[in-house]
Design an enzyme around this catalytic site. Structure first.
Site, short mmCIF file in Angstrom:
data_model
loop_
_atom_site.label_atom_id
_atom_site.label_comp_id
_atom_site.label_asym_id
_atom_site.label_seq_id
_atom_site.Cartn_x
_atom_site.Cartn_y
_atom_site.Cartn_z
N HIS A 286 -23.00 18.47 -12.66
CA HIS A 286 -23.72 17.52 -11.80
C HIS A 286 -24.53 18.25 -10.73
O HIS A 286 -24.01 18.57 -9.66
CB HIS A 286 -22.71 16.58 -11.11
CG HIS A 286 -22.17 15.52 -11.98
ND1 HIS A 286 -22.66 14.22 -11.99
CD2 HIS A 286 -21.17 15.53 -12.89
CE1 HIS A 286 -21.98 13.50 -12.87
NE2 HIS A 286 -21.07 14.27 -13.43
N GLU B 104 -26.73 16.95 -8.82
CA GLU B 104 -27.04 16.09 -7.67
C GLU B 104 -26.04 16.27 -6.54
O GLU B 104 -26.28 15.84 -5.41
CB GLU B 104 -27.11 14.62 -8.10
CG GLU B 104 -25.80 13.88 -8.16
CD GLU B 104 -24.93 14.31 -9.33
OE1 GLU B 104 -23.70 14.11 -9.26
OE2 GLU B 104 -25.47 14.85 -10.31
N CYS C 154 -24.40 16.29 -18.17
CA CYS C 154 -23.09 15.74 -18.54
C CYS C 154 -23.13 15.02 -19.89
O CYS C 154 -23.30 15.66 -20.91
CB CYS C 154 -22.58 14.85 -17.42
SG CYS C 154 -22.47 15.74 -15.87
#
Length: 370
Positions: free
Chosen positions: A345, A347, A255
């Site tokens: 992202h 995660e 990001c």
């Protein structure tokens, strides 16, 4: 409690106050995720932004102590269509409305979230304000002028505002395999956890950390996180990353970290019209053709040639991923050095797990450099 949402171009939406009473200002954006509102609210990348949820029902599962991605709600304001009247979930410790009130987050519940989203897609993200209670009784022209007087997101340097003040360590789960220096530009708590699951001892460092601070840990790899603001205003992070690249350490960025990586390679960044915010963005790996559905939260992107390798101060680089909705750059890598980044992202908090293998790739780079 009456409330109004006022945009800088003069558009006004009326509704009921939700959360704390008062007034708040920020950049008006929208999130298309149907789940994960607690992760959205606590994501530091949303600093100084008023977030509208396109999913019509918000708050059904309440809030809990397990899902926050930081120590507090980070959004400047919150816009929903229909907040849940009753929270019902076995993990819930309270309601979303009460959490917003307790943390002083001003919001609005209004029937026009679809019209607001279409307006932002046509006109682009813009400054806005939410006014509830006594604040909502002022003349609309006065509220519009107050919104226009607020700061724009262009040129905003916010990463140091949301970053940790002191370093801390997330221990590896099981046997330690690697030491990772993670620069917190607005990191979500799940990110070092995902690396810890893979045997990484993660040293989370403040955003202002220099290359010397990072390299002093003698890390096996360096990670730059997500975060808020304009990457063009974060020269300190670019300088630190260039020192890391000069040292030849394996690097992974996501990001905001992807945008900083782009700047370190000599590329420019630009503001997207309304950004990508949600958990349903299709991203294609240009090397394999594989498409991942991924979680995003960014209003800026890297400007890079997608028609082949390009020269950088660190040898040839290339665009590795593109967004299939608008074609913007979603990933970069150095061809001859162990460094790569993505604009989304992995995660997955909240979001699909399609991209979780990127953490494994980072571990492979660190293993290969030993």
């Amino acid at each position: 409690m009456n409330a109004v949402l006022v945009l800088e171009d003069g558009r006004v939406f009326h509704g009921a106050g939700y959360g704390a009473e008062g007034e708040t200002f920020g950049e008006m954006v929208f999130n298309t995720g149907m789940t994960g509102y607690q992760e959205t609210l606590t994501d530091p990348s949303y600093a100084r932004q008023i977030v509208a949820m396109t999913s019509p029902h918000i708050g059904n599962t309440g809030v809990n102590d397990e899902d926050p991605e930081s120590g507090r709600i980070q959004v400047a304001g919150y816009v929903v269509r229909e907040p849940a009247r009753v929270a019902s979930n076995w993990r819930a410790t309270g309601s979303l409305g009460s959490a917003l009130r307790e943390q002083g987050v001003v919001g609005i519940a209004m029937p026009g979230t679809r019209a607001l989203t279409r307006h932002l897609r046509d006109r682009g993200a813009m400054r806005a304000g939410i006014f509830s209670g006594d604040s909502a009784r002022a003349p609309e022209h006065e509220l519009i002028e107050r919104v226009k007087a607020g700061p724009a997101m262009d040129g905003a340097e916010l990463a140091r505002d949301v970053s940790t003040r002191e370093p801390y360590v997330v221990q590896a789960h099981g046997d330690k395999r690697f030491t990772v220096a993670a620069v917190d530009l607005g990191i979500k708590s799940m990110t070092p956890y995902r690396m810890a699951e893979r045997g990484c001892e993660v040293h989370v460092l403040p955003a202002s950390s220099t290359a010397e601070d990072i390299l002093a840990l003698d890390p096996d790899g360096v990670f730059f996180s997500n975060g808020p603001g304009d990457p063009a205003a974060a020269d300190y992070a670019v300088d630190a990353l260039r020192g890391v690249l000069d040292a030849g350490k394996p690097f992974f960025g996501i990001c905001f970290g992807n945008q900083i990586f782009g700047r370190a390679l000599g590329l420019g960044t630009y503001k997207l019209r309304f950004g990508h915010r949600g958990i349903n963005q299709p991203v294609q790996d240009r090397g394999t053709g594989k498409v991942d559905v991924s979680a995003h939260n960014h209003g800026f992107a890297v400007q890079a040639p997608v028609d082949g390798p390009f020269e950088t101060p660190y040898g040839p680089g290339e665009v590795t991923h593109v967004n299939l909705n608008d074609g913007c750059v979603e990933g970069l890598r150095l061809i001859d050095r162990p460094a790569f980044s993505v604009q989304y992202h992995p995660e997955a908090a909240a979001g699909p797990h399609d991209a979780s293998g990127l953490f494994d790739r980072f571990c492979e780079l660190m293993e290969g450099s030993e």
